[in-house]
Design an enzyme around this catalytic site. Sequence first.
Site, PDB file in Angstrom:
ATOM      1  N   SER A 175       1.542   7.794   6.074  1.00 35.14           N
ATOM      2  CA  SER A 175       2.386   7.438   4.937  1.00 35.14           C
ATOM      3  C   SER A 175       3.662   8.272   4.991  1.00 35.14           C
ATOM      4  CB  SER A 175       1.614   7.680   3.634  1.00 35.14           C
ATOM      5  OG  SER A 175       0.864   8.867   3.733  1.00 35.14           O
ATOM      6  N   HIS A 206       9.708  -5.674   9.677  1.00 38.67           N
ATOM      7  CA  HIS A 206       8.695  -5.207   8.717  1.00 38.67           C
ATOM      8  C   HIS A 206       7.704  -6.334   8.380  1.00 38.67           C
ATOM      9  CE1 HIS A 206       8.004  -2.060   5.325  1.00 38.67           C
ATOM     10  NE2 HIS A 206       6.871  -2.645   5.663  1.00 38.67           N
ATOM     11  N   ILE A 207       6.977  -6.785   9.407  1.00 41.26           N
ATOM     12  CA  ILE A 207       6.059  -7.916   9.209  1.00 41.26           C
ATOM     13  C   ILE A 207       4.589  -7.518   9.383  1.00 41.26           C
ATOM     14  CG2 ILE A 207       7.720  -9.740   9.797  1.00 41.26           C
ATOM     15  CD1 ILE A 207       6.423  -9.751  12.654  1.00 41.26           C
ATOM     16  N   ARG A 250       6.679   3.839   8.093  1.00 47.70           N
ATOM     17  CA  ARG A 250       7.959   3.704   7.399  1.00 47.70           C
ATOM     18  C   ARG A 250       9.047   4.250   8.327  1.00 47.70           C
ATOM     19  NH1 ARG A 250       5.841   0.622   4.542  1.00 47.70           N
ATOM     20  NH2 ARG A 250       5.585   0.648   2.262  1.00 47.70           N
ATOM     21  N   VAL A 284       0.846  -1.201   0.000  1.00 50.38           N
ATOM     22  CA  VAL A 284       0.000   0.000   0.000  1.00 50.38           C
ATOM     23  C   VAL A 284       0.880   1.250   0.000  1.00 50.38           C
ATOM     24  CG1 VAL A 284      -0.315   0.062   2.524  1.00 50.38           C
ATOM     25  CG2 VAL A 284      -1.998   1.122   1.060  1.00 50.38           C
ATOM     26  N   ARG A 288      -3.308  15.568   8.078  1.00 52.13           N
ATOM     27  CA  ARG A 288      -3.552  16.746   7.240  1.00 52.13           C
ATOM     28  C   ARG A 288      -4.990  17.220   7.361  1.00 52.13           C
ATOM     29  NH1 ARG A 288      -1.495  14.102   1.787  1.00 52.13           N
ATOM     30  NH2 ARG A 288      -2.893  12.553   2.659  1.00 52.13           N
ATOM     31  N   SER A 323       2.085  -6.781   7.457  1.00 55.37           N
ATOM     32  CA  SER A 323       1.060  -7.453   6.647  1.00 55.37           C
ATOM     33  C   SER A 323       1.313  -8.949   6.510  1.00 55.37           C
ATOM     34  CB  SER A 323       0.998  -6.809   5.258  1.00 55.37           C
ATOM     35  OG  SER A 323       2.225  -7.010   4.571  1.00 55.37           O
ATOM     36  N   ASP A 327       8.348  -1.574  13.676  1.00 52.01           N
ATOM     37  CA  ASP A 327       8.243  -2.641  12.677  1.00 52.01           C
ATOM     38  C   ASP A 327       8.987  -2.239  11.416  1.00 52.01           C
ATOM     39  OD1 ASP A 327       7.291  -5.097  11.542  1.00 52.01           O
ATOM     40  OD2 ASP A 327       5.799  -3.948  10.414  1.00 52.01           O
TER      41      ASP A 327
HETATM   42  P1  NDP Z   1      -3.798   5.813   4.288  1.00 57.89           P
HETATM   43  O1  NDP Z   1      -3.505   6.590   3.065  1.00 57.89           O
HETATM   44  O2  NDP Z   1      -5.175   5.339   4.526  1.00 57.89           O
HETATM   45  O3  NDP Z   1      -3.324   6.614   5.583  1.00 57.89           O
HETATM   46  C1  NDP Z   1      -2.195   7.413   5.565  1.00 57.89           C
HETATM   47  C2  NDP Z   1      -2.379   8.484   6.592  1.00 57.89           C
HETATM   48  O4  NDP Z   1      -1.194   9.277   6.601  1.00 57.89           O
HETATM   49  C3  NDP Z   1      -3.543   9.405   6.309  1.00 57.89           C
HETATM   50  O5  NDP Z   1      -4.432   9.364   7.382  1.00 57.89           O
HETATM   51  C4  NDP Z   1      -2.908  10.776   6.205  1.00 57.89           C
HETATM   52  O6  NDP Z   1      -3.609  11.775   6.907  1.00 57.89           O
HETATM   53  C5  NDP Z   1      -1.606  10.560   6.952  1.00 57.89           C
HETATM   54  N1  NDP Z   1      -0.687  11.632   6.612  1.00 57.89           N
HETATM   55  C6  NDP Z   1      -0.291  12.061   5.402  1.00 57.89           C
HETATM   56  N2  NDP Z   1       0.481  13.137   5.530  1.00 57.89           N
HETATM   57  C7  NDP Z   1       0.550  13.406   6.852  1.00 57.89           C
HETATM   58  C8  NDP Z   1       1.185  14.413   7.619  1.00 57.89           C
HETATM   59  N3  NDP Z   1       1.903  15.363   7.026  1.00 57.89           N
HETATM   60  N4  NDP Z   1       1.054  14.382   8.971  1.00 57.89           N
HETATM   61  C9  NDP Z   1       0.336  13.401   9.564  1.00 57.89           C
HETATM   62  N5  NDP Z   1      -0.308  12.434   8.882  1.00 57.89           N
HETATM   63  C10 NDP Z   1      -0.193  12.440   7.550  1.00 57.89           C
HETATM   64  O7  NDP Z   1      -2.780   4.563   4.246  1.00 57.89           O
HETATM   65  P2  NDP Z   1      -2.825   3.208   5.079  1.00 57.89           P
HETATM   66  O8  NDP Z   1      -3.395   3.452   6.415  1.00 57.89           O
HETATM   67  O9  NDP Z   1      -3.400   2.146   4.247  1.00 57.89           O
HETATM   68  O10 NDP Z   1      -1.249   2.927   5.208  1.00 57.89           O
HETATM   69  C11 NDP Z   1      -0.430   3.847   5.876  1.00 57.89           C
HETATM   70  C12 NDP Z   1       1.029   3.489   5.727  1.00 57.89           C
HETATM   71  O11 NDP Z   1       1.336   2.358   6.500  1.00 57.89           O
HETATM   72  C13 NDP Z   1       1.484   3.097   4.315  1.00 57.89           C
HETATM   73  O12 NDP Z   1       1.735   4.247   3.537  1.00 57.89           O
HETATM   74  C14 NDP Z   1       2.719   2.285   4.583  1.00 57.89           C
HETATM   75  O13 NDP Z   1       3.847   3.126   4.574  1.00 57.89           O
HETATM   76  C15 NDP Z   1       2.504   1.741   5.976  1.00 57.89           C
HETATM   77  N6  NDP Z   1       2.303   0.295   6.017  1.00 57.89           N
HETATM   78  C16 NDP Z   1       3.170  -0.469   6.734  1.00 57.89           C
HETATM   79  C17 NDP Z   1       2.976  -1.819   6.851  1.00 57.89           C
HETATM   80  C18 NDP Z   1       3.922  -2.660   7.621  1.00 57.89           C
HETATM   81  O14 NDP Z   1       4.131  -3.796   7.247  1.00 57.89           O
HETATM   82  N7  NDP Z   1       4.504  -2.154   8.698  1.00 57.89           N
HETATM   83  C19 NDP Z   1       1.851  -2.496   6.205  1.00 57.89           C
HETATM   84  C20 NDP Z   1       0.987  -1.591   5.477  1.00 57.89           C
HETATM   85  C21 NDP Z   1       1.217  -0.245   5.413  1.00 57.89           C
HETATM   86  P3  NDP Z   1      -4.877  12.510   6.279  1.00 57.89           P
HETATM   87  O15 NDP Z   1      -5.936  11.454   6.293  1.00 57.89           O
HETATM   88  O16 NDP Z   1      -5.143  13.618   7.224  1.00 57.89           O
HETATM   89  O17 NDP Z   1      -4.516  12.930   4.916  1.00 57.89           O
HETATM   90  C1  DGY Z   2       2.995  -1.879   2.642  1.00 57.78           C
HETATM   91  O1  DGY Z   2       2.120  -2.519   2.031  1.00 57.78           O
HETATM   92  O2  DGY Z   2       3.245  -0.704   2.404  1.00 57.78           O
HETATM   93  C2  DGY Z   2       3.731  -2.588   3.738  1.00 57.78           C
HETATM   94  O3  DGY Z   2       4.801  -1.915   4.200  1.00 57.78           O
HETATM   95  C3  DGY Z   2       3.990  -4.025   3.505  1.00 57.78           C
HETATM   96  O4  DGY Z   2       2.794  -4.704   3.373  1.00 57.78           O
END
Ligand code: NDP
Ligand code: DGY
Length: 330
Positions: free
Chosen positions: A219, A295-296, A247, A85, A187, A298, A271
């Site tokens: 993100s 980084h697990i 991240r 994602v 945001r 998902s 993670d």
């Molecule tokens: P979403 O797009 O649904 O959520 C991302 C969030 O980041 C939004 O709520 C957004 O806020 C917020 N954001 C963006 N810019 C800022 C900012 N400047 N300050 C604060 N918040 C901000 O994505 P997901 O929830 O699906 O995934 C989020 C992230 O999780 C992914 O991008 C990925 O990097 C990570 N991830 C990690 C995994 C792992 O294995 N550890 C697995 C899956 C994902 P707003 O809504 O206000 O715009």
């Molecule tokens: C993602 O999807 O961004 C995670 O980091 C791994 O699933």
Amino acid sequence: LSAVVRQVMKVFVTRRIPAEGLAVLAQAGDCSIQQWDSDEPIPQSELLQGVAGKDGLLCLLSDQIDKKVLDAAGQSLKVISTLSVGYDHLAIAEIKKREIRVGYTPDILTDATAELTVALLLATSRRLPESVEEVKKGGWTTWKPLWMCGYGLSGSTIGIIGLGRIGQAVAQRLKPFGIKKLLYTGRHSKPEIAVELKGEFVSLAKLAAESDFVIVTCSLTPDTQGICNRDFFCKMKKTAVFINTSRGAVVNQDDLYEALVNGHIAAAGLDVTTPEPLPTDNPLLSLKNCVILPHIGSATYATRNTMSVLAANNLLAGLKGESMPSELKL
Ligand code: NDP
Ligand code: DGY
């Protein structure tokens, strides 16, 4: 009779992926698949060779798809499908300029990642890895009133940075633990979600100062890079626990190390790190109050299978010029 010529689409897959996903590509019939068939990352030189002349690319979050890779692919490249994602590894401006479409895997990994976030939070706050280690090495001599104490969720204030899909799923899972207050920052204030989750939209500084548990689920963007830095950790409570499943680059790791060593915060669970994998001599790994996972988020069998099928279907749909099941709006 004019012969119908079916154009074979050339795709490159940068890693061994679950069989379910590969089968979708194989069964498409009009795809010629070239794959880096290994669990280990593709060397840069192989990636540059592999993408040349391809119509589609199925890549991973560990592949940097930058200008050099796009140049190597050339004008034939129409679709990039990432098995993630997160898309901070894609040079979005360059991709947009070339009118390449992008598929990604939102939603289907939200539950697994939210579960892992809660698991990491509990493991960190209740010192599970440290406790397990003590049992193994004979440190468990008797039941001691002051030994291995941590911090509980009941009555606590939770602060979520980035209340997106995963952030909301984490908040929902934490409610039954009897938390007192949910703060979040981002945001957008998202009033409807605030009502549903009974959360309060606050500034980053207020979230840092008032939370017992800070959870990062945003993100990675130029705006979020390094936002959890010395200034942020100094604002946090000395008893607070910091969790990051977004991240690694959202955190300044040197500042986090300093905060953990100097007692500015109680503990951290990560993670995701910079770099990945984290070198085994990284100072954070020497700290008992820092729990690091590889980084697990998902990583359930079902989720990874579904991700591979979605990534394959995104790629095929994009190549056919159809709407993708999950297309990133560029
Ligand atoms: P979403 O797009 O649904 O959520 C991302 C969030 O980041 C939004 O709520 C957004 O806020 C917020 N954001 C963006 N810019 C800022 C900012 N400047 N300050 C604060 N918040 C901000 O994505 P997901 O929830 O699906 O995934 C989020 C992230 O999780 C992914 O991008 C990925 O990097 C990570 N991830 C990690 C995994 C792992 O294995 N550890 C697995 C899956 C994902 P707003 O809504 O206000 O715009
Ligand atoms: C993602 O999807 O961004 C995670 O980091 C791994 O699933």
